[in-house]
Each structure stands twice: as structure tokens, then as C-alpha cells.
Design a protein around this motif. Structure first.
Motif, short mmCIF file in Angstrom:
data_model
loop_
_atom_site.label_atom_id
_atom_site.label_comp_id
_atom_site.label_asym_id
_atom_site.label_seq_id
_atom_site.Cartn_x
_atom_site.Cartn_y
_atom_site.Cartn_z
N ASN A 572 0.83 -1.21 0.00
CA ASN A 572 0.00 0.00 0.00
C ASN A 572 0.86 1.26 0.00
OD1 ASN A 572 -2.05 -1.86 0.20
ND2 ASN A 572 -2.40 -1.52 2.38
N TRP A 573 1.99 1.21 0.72
CA TRP A 573 2.92 2.34 0.74
C TRP A 573 3.58 2.50 -0.64
CZ3 TRP A 573 3.50 6.21 4.02
CH2 TRP A 573 4.64 7.01 3.93
N ILE A 574 3.98 1.39 -1.23
CA ILE A 574 4.57 1.42 -2.57
C ILE A 574 3.60 2.04 -3.57
CG2 ILE A 574 5.15 -0.11 -4.50
CD1 ILE A 574 6.64 -1.88 -2.45
N GLU A 575 2.32 1.71 -3.44
CA GLU A 575 1.31 2.24 -4.37
C GLU A 575 1.36 3.76 -4.45
OE1 GLU A 575 -0.62 2.24 -7.05
OE2 GLU A 575 -2.02 0.70 -6.35
N GLY A 576 1.66 4.41 -3.35
CA GLY A 576 1.69 5.87 -3.34
C GLY A 576 3.06 6.48 -3.48
N HIS A 577 4.12 5.65 -3.64
CA HIS A 577 5.47 6.21 -3.60
C HIS A 577 6.39 5.76 -4.73
CE1 HIS A 577 3.99 7.05 0.46
NE2 HIS A 577 4.85 8.05 0.46
N THR A 578 5.93 4.88 -5.60
CA THR A 578 6.71 4.52 -6.79
C THR A 578 5.78 3.88 -7.81
OG1 THR A 578 8.57 3.23 -7.67
CG2 THR A 578 7.35 2.26 -5.85
N ALA A 579 6.11 4.10 -9.09
CA ALA A 579 5.33 3.50 -10.17
C ALA A 579 6.16 2.50 -10.96
CB ALA A 579 4.80 4.60 -11.10
N PRO A 626 -0.63 4.89 4.47
CA PRO A 626 -0.68 4.85 3.00
C PRO A 626 -1.87 5.60 2.40
CG PRO A 626 -0.14 2.69 3.87
CD PRO A 626 -0.53 3.53 5.04
N HIS A 627 -3.00 5.68 3.12
CA HIS A 627 -4.20 6.26 2.53
C HIS A 627 -4.03 7.74 2.20
CE1 HIS A 627 -5.18 8.06 6.44
NE2 HIS A 627 -6.23 8.65 5.88
N LEU A 628 -3.09 8.42 2.87
CA LEU A 628 -2.91 9.85 2.63
C LEU A 628 -2.10 10.14 1.37
CD1 LEU A 628 -2.33 11.10 6.29
CD2 LEU A 628 -4.39 11.27 4.89
N SER A 629 -1.62 9.09 0.71
CA SER A 629 -0.90 9.27 -0.57
C SER A 629 -1.74 8.80 -1.74
CB SER A 629 0.42 8.49 -0.53
OG SER A 629 1.27 8.94 0.51
N ALA A 630 -3.05 8.71 -1.55
CA ALA A 630 -3.93 8.16 -2.58
C ALA A 630 -3.88 8.94 -3.90
CB ALA A 630 -5.36 8.09 -2.07
N THR A 631 -3.59 10.24 -3.84
CA THR A 631 -3.52 11.02 -5.08
C THR A 631 -2.39 10.57 -5.99
OG1 THR A 631 -2.22 12.70 -3.90
CG2 THR A 631 -4.61 13.06 -4.08
N ASN A 632 -1.44 9.79 -5.44
CA ASN A 632 -0.31 9.29 -6.24
C ASN A 632 -0.53 7.86 -6.74
OD1 ASN A 632 1.14 11.69 -5.74
ND2 ASN A 632 1.96 10.87 -3.82
#
Length: 704
Positions: A572-579, A626-632
């Protein structure tokens, strides 16, 4: 020329041999027998154990009893392959009987005893049921004289007899009202709600009769455990029982397990340990002078270092036998002469067996047996050690190793956690129950690598190659992230996240033991506290970078990351911090750190890892949520969660799935209404592997 021809012929024959084996399949895995801890007969001739058979069609797992000569040979079933099954074999002190658990009469699990013929290693006569308690009986152990049996049963603390317990259970079952009223925390735990019962220790005559409660009251004896050794034991003279319990008022915020002593004749238990951390697994020395146990010094922290402690019964003196041994002491056993303790400790992807002399205050643990081992137990003559061993390519089998063996040098350097192979006792297989299945399968070895991770510290990673590997080809990657977070990958076996099975469909599997992983010292473990998305995330990315640069067969454009528990959080953290990944799989992961706190049961875990509560340290919870990085969020993701997961509530999975669906990110959710934190039912497990592998294939092989 002749030599070259022979080499070509030999090499070609190896190719044919390799190709005659097939890649590992889920059906292969379900055929494997799951072997339990070994038990040595008092005369030292036999090893008894249980082995679980999985029936995929019936969706069942049943254990049955087996036996094998200590020196190896043919392993034979002691009990029929049919019926309800039997588990937990224990030899009577005189070797004339065995005890086991079973629900073979169609009722609840009870303790049974049957005669044992040590000459032929067979059972004789009919088994007789020793307990008939309505609340079931488990965990039986013999008294030293063989006249009594100690066992565990969960009962209502206000009941004075079994009739009362039975009446309460029947009333609850018949009631049309299923509502519950809670007056305390820990109202649910792991995968079940609190029903008003507590586990207690009972003692009963080995001939049967009415069982007597040794630990009445509103506390669990022993405490909840996900496995490991017994948390209770008879003293060698049979006069008292040592046990583990947590009597703190608020169980949800406490890890303060303590050790108590209670007379077998009955009486008030006496607490002998005052340490604020967890103390458990009490083991009397054979001569009765000591009680060895495992201890964590810091209260509220489940991942503090497990030390090996010694309690002197005559004086009450407590000694730390491993004050500078910076590894976790795990399964342990006394030598028959009471001078040595054998134990396992995880170290850099393995779990060697160590020994330590209890009477030498300067003794350093001596590594005896390499490999990934568990459940050490010496033979009665002290000449041989029996234990479980596994690897990434094979599940548990029973092994032996001599305790009298030549060594190539006299001393071991201080602080040595691994020593030269010539110093180690050579292990030999005692059982080979899974050989017929594994001989038909292509299994790959585990390869390790080291790289510079966060804080410029060395971090270990592992690679598993696919079957029929060709070095000049490019392979897609399954990047596995372990849970815990204080856990580790290593040369061990898993049925739930099996690297061999993940690799079998043509993938390179890569795993990293990031900061927070066990087996590298307590400082390395503690580094994850309050830094969930920091150093561990950097380790994961740097480790994958290293693998991509080092192994030309890794296709960095076709990588999928998968994880469960903390691994699910990391996804979940990766979802918002790398593509960088083509897809993700998040199983039972934390999505909203604040809501996860309010829905979990073991609050001490979240309060330690995030250094407070959401109202005393909200910044920490929000920093790593992780939920606070949802825009990424961009990467396609499969969400997996079980309704009965009370460690990380199913709402975490629902929140994640709702978020990615509203963001129109390609996503799918696999929901299990009948599973908890782990997927255990055979057919559910099959669906899990099918769904996960199809999801990864979709994004790394077909590109759709």
C-alpha cells in the motif's frame, strides 16, 4: 576428445533428468505431509511424530501418528490413515504407553492413551479415552511418574465443574439472541470473539476420572500462542507445575507474560518473575535445580530480543545466559545431564542449533548444526540430537546429529554466530516422507546476495530462479515482501507464501530482509519502530535496484510486488510512492493507520510501532499512513482480505479497494468470509494462489 564426449553425454543426461521432473504445482504441495515435532521414546529406540494429510477434495487437514527408528529406517503409521485423526504423540515415562489428542469418537477433542510395544514400535490393544470434558482437552503431558496427565481446556471462570460449563455452552447455542456485551478490551482476538472462557490447566489421573483445575480464575493459562513449545511443565519430582500467564488488567496493551509455580496438590500460584516484558516456555532441568525460560526485557514490545534465562530454584537467583548473544533464542531443550541447553536461533536466513553450558558464566553459545532447524531434543543417553529441518526446497523432515563428534579446532571466536563447517555436527535424515513427491519436482535452490541499504548498512536479499532456467533469457519478477514486520525470509518452507510455487510459472522471485527483519541483531530489528515507510522502503527499492543490475536475466520492465500483513502495508505504501511495478498484490495490509488502531485487538503492537496512540502521537500515524498518498496511486492492484482477520480488520481492505476503484485504477478484490489473517482451508488456498498468479500473469506476461 573422449573426455569431451563423456562430458557432453553426462551433461545431456543431466538435462534429460531435469526435464523429466515437472515444475512445482499447488497439487504437489497439497500432497506433502506436514510433519510435527519429534518425540523420542524413553529407551531411545524410536521417534514418534504426527504428519498432516491434506485432502483437497474434502477440504480437510488431518494429522495421524507415525513412528521411525532413531537411527533412521522406514517410517510407519501408528494410527490408521482414516478416521478423525490423532495428534501430539507423547511417550509415557516408562515407555509402555503413548498419549495423543483425537476426536475419534465423533465428539470433542480429548486425551487418549494406548499401550505401546517398544520392541516392534507398534500400538497394542485399544485406545482408551482419559478425558471426557465438555470443553475439550488438548496439550497433554505426562507427570514424571506417569500417574497423572496435565492438559489445557477453556472454561468459564465462575464454573466449579464441567456440568456448569456444559450448561453455559448449551444455553449460548440455543439462545435466539446472538448479541454480545463487552466490558473490556480484547473482546475479540486473532479470529474469534471472546465468549467468556479462559484457558486453564487441569490435572487428571492417567486412568481417567474427574479432572481438577489447577489455575482457576479469569486469566488464560497458558496465554494465546500461534505455535511454539509448551508454556507449562511438571517439575522432575512431579510436585509442582511451572506455567506462563499474563495477569495484567488490560490484556490489549500488555505483553507481560510471567512464570508461575503451583503445587500439583493445589494452592495459590506463586509468581517467580517480575520482569515487565514477556517471560515464557519454562523448562525444568532434569536434576530439578533450575528452570530455563525465554525472556524479553522490554514490556509492550513483541519483537524485543528473546534471551535465555536461568532461574535457580533453591535461591531464586536469575541469570541471563545470553547477555551479549544478539540473536533470538527460540526452541530449546535440556541435555540429560542438566549441564547444557540446546536451542535454535535465527541467523541471516538460517536457524542453526546452538548449545550453551549453564554453569559457566562466561560461556558463549556454540553453533552445533547449520541449516534451518527447529524442535531440538536429545536422546536419553545424550549422544544424539533429533530435530526438524526444512529448506526453501523441502518442508519439515526429522533429522539427527551426533553430539559427540570431532572438531577441527578447539575454540570459537567471540561473537561468532556462524562458524566454519568443519566445526559442525553433520546432520542425517531420519525421515523422508515427502521424498516420493519431491523426487518428481524441479526445486530451485535459494541464492543470497548482500547490498548497501538504508543508513549505509549491509542488507541481505534472496533470489529463486524458475524451473528450466536459461541464463540468456529475461524473466518477469515476483517481488515478495514479508510480514511481521519483525520477520524474515530465509532457507525455510512455507505453505502460505511459497517462493518455489511462485517461481514455478516462469518467474524470478526476489526477497529482501529489510531493516526490521530478524536474524541480524536487535538494533537492525528496532530500526523499523516508528519508521515503517522509511528505511524498510528504501531497503526494498535499493535491493531491487541491486538485483536488476547484478542479474542480467531479471526483466525490470515486468515486475510485480506482493506482500501480506506488514508486507501488505508495504504494498500500500509502494502504491503511493513509486510507479516502477506493473502490478501489486496487497494481502491483509494496513491502509489507514488511524482506523487500523481502533479496529485491532493487540493495541500494544500499534502503540509500540507508532510510538503512542492516534491522540497522543497523531503525526506519526499520519506520517506513515498509506491512505494519505492516494492522489499518487497509479499501479493496478489486487486486494485480498479475510472477514475473520482481527489483527488487521477487513475494513482496511475495503477502504483500499474503495479508494482504487474510485480512482479508476485497475483493481480486483479477493474476499474470504471464512478466513482470518491467514488463508488456511485447502480449497481457499487453491483459489488464493490461482487468483494471485493470474493477476500477476495478466500484467507481466500478457501486458493487458
Amino acid at each position: 576428445m573422449i573426455r569431451r564426449i563423456l562430458i557432453l553425454i553426462f551433461g545431456c543426461s543431466l538435462c534429460v533428468f531435469a526435464q523429466s521432473k515437472h515444475p512445482f504445482t499447488f497439487e504437489d504441495m497439497m500432497q506433502l505431509k506436514r510433519i510435527g515435532e519429534p518425540m523420542v521414546s524413553p529407551d531411545g529406540k524410536w521417534v514418534g511424530f504426527s504428519a498432516v494429510d491434506v485432502n483437497l477434495d474434502e477440504n480437510t487437514r488431518k494429522p495421524h501418528l507415525w513412528i521411525v527408528p532413531v537411527n533412521g529406517g522406514e517410517a510407519r503409521r501408528l494410527t490408521p490413515a482414516t478416521g478423525a485423526g490423532e495428534d501430539r504423540i507423547r511417550f509415557s515415562p516408562d515407555g509402555k504407553h503413548v498419549m495423543f489428542e483425537s476426536s475419534r469418537d465423533g465428539g470433542a477433542s480429548q486425551i487418549w492413551v494406548q499401550d505401546f510395544d517398544s520392541v516392534g514400535g507398534t500400538l497394542a490393544g485399544e485406545a482408551r479415552k482419559v478425558t471426557s470434558i465438555s470443553t475439550e482437552a488438548s496439550g497433554g503431558i505426562w507427570s514424571p511418574d506417569g500417574k497423572s496427565i496435565l492438559f489445557v481446556s477453556s472454561v468459564y471462570p465462575d464454573c466449579k465443574d464441567d456440568a456448569c460449563n456444559k450448561q453455559h455452552d448449551e444455553e449460548q447455542a440455543k439462545s435466539k439472541v446472538k448479541a454480545k456485551i463487552f466490558t473490556q478490551l480484547m473482546f475479540r482476538h486473532w479470529n474469534h470473539y471472546f465468549e467468556g472462557k479462559y484457558s486453564h490447566l487441569f490435572v487428571v489421573s492417567s486412568d481417567g476420572g474427574v479432572a481438577r483445575d489447577l489455575t482457576p480464575g479469569a486469566h488464560d493459562v497458558p496465554p494465546f500462542s500461534l505455535g511454539g513449545q509448551d508454556q507449562y511443565q511438571f517439575s522432575p519430582d512431579g510436585q509442582e507445575v511451572a506455567f506462563t500467564s499474563n495477569i495484567d488488567e488490560v490484556q490489549a496493551t500488555s505483553t507481560n507474560d510471567d512464570i508461575f509455580l503451583v503445587p500439583v496438590a493445589g494452592g495459590t500460584p506463586k509468581k517467580i518473575i517480575t520482569n515487565p516484558g514477556s517471560d515464557g516456555t519454562p523448562m525444568y532441568s532434569p536434576d530439578g535445580k533450575y528452570i530455563a525460560y525465554r525472556s524479553q526485557l522490554r514490556g509492550g514490545y513483541e519483537s524485543d530480543r528473546f534471551r535465555l534465562m536461568l532461574y535457580e530454584r533453591a535461591t531464586g537467583k536469575i541469570s541471563d545466559l545470553t547477555p551479549t548473544f544478539d540473536r533470538w533464542v527460540d526452541a530449546m531443550a535440556w541435555a540429560p545431564d542438566s549441564k547444557t541447553i540446546y536451542f535454535t536461533a535465527e541467523n541471516e536466513g538460517e536457524a542453526p542449533i546452538y548449545s550453551i553450558h549453564v554453569t559457566d558464566p562466561k560461556a558463549w553459545p556454540q553453533e552445533l548444526v547449520a541449516g534451518f532447524n527447529d524442535s531440538p531434543i536429545p536422546t536419553p543417553d545424550g549422544k544424539m540430537l533429533l530435530f526438524d529441518r526444512m529448506s526453501i526446497a523441502a518442508p519439515n523432515e526429522i533429522y539427527s546429529a551426533p553430539l559427540m563428534f570431532p572438531q577441527c579446532r578447539i575454540a570459537v571466536p567471540p561473537n561468532a554466530y556462524s562458524i566454519p563447517d568443519c566445526l559442525l555436527s553433520k546432520a542425517e535424515a531420519v525421515t523422508n516422507l515427502n521424498g516420493p513427491v519431491l523426487s518428481q519436482v524441479q526445486m530451485q535452490s535459494l541464492e543470497n546476495f548482500w547490498f548497501t541499504g538504508a543508513a549505509k548498512e549491509k542488507v541481505q536479499g534472496f533470489v529463486v530462479k524458475p524451473p528450466n532456467f536459461e541464463a540468456n533469457k529475461k524473466y518477469p519478477v515476483k517481488f515478495l515482501i514479508h510480514g511481521g514486520p519483525e520477520g524474515a525470509w530465509g532457507d525455510d518452507w512455507s505453505y502460505r507464501w511459497n517462493p518455489e510455487l511462485f517461481a514455478a510459472s516462469g518467474y524470478v522471485v526476489i526477497m529482501i530482509n529489510f531493516h526490521g527483519s530478524t536474524g541480524y541483531g536487535q538494533k537492525f530489528i528496532d530500526a523499523i519502530n516508528g519508521d515503517w515507510g522509511g528505511a524498510p522502503f528504501h531497503d526494498l527499492m535499493l535491493g531491487l535496484d541491486y538485483a536488476e543490475k547484478t542479474y542480467p536475466f531479471v526483466d525490470k520492465d515486468r515486475e510485480c510486488a506482493l506482500g501480506a500483513s506488514y508486507g501488505g502495508y508495504a504494498i500500500n505504501w509502494i502504491e503511493g510512492h513509486t510507479a516502477r511495478f506493473k502490478c501489486l498484490v496487497s494481502h491483509d495490509g494496513m491502509f489507514n493507520a488511524e482506523s487500523a488502531y481502533g479496529a485491532t485487538e493487540e493495541l500494544w503492537f500499534n502503540e509500540w510501532e507508532f510510538k503512542g496512540t492516534p491522540w497522543t502521537n497523531r503525526e506519526m500515524y499520519r506520517k506513515w499512513s498509506p491512505h494519505l498518498s492516494a492522489t499518487n496511486f497509479k499501479t493496478p492492484i489486487l486486494v485480498v482480505h479475510g472477514q475473520l482477520d482481527y489483527r488487521l480488520d477487513v475494513s482496511e481492505g475495503f477502504q483500499l479497494f474503495t479508494t482504487v476503484q474510485r480512482l479508476k485504477i485497475p483493481s480486483k478484490m479477493l474476499y474470504f468470509p471464512d478466513e482470518g489473517h491467514w488463508v488456511l482451508k485447502p480449497q481457499n488456498s487453491r483459489l488464493w494462489y490461482q487468483t494471485v498468479n493470474e493477476w500477476v500473469d495478466q500484467w507481466t506476461k500478457t501486458g493487458k
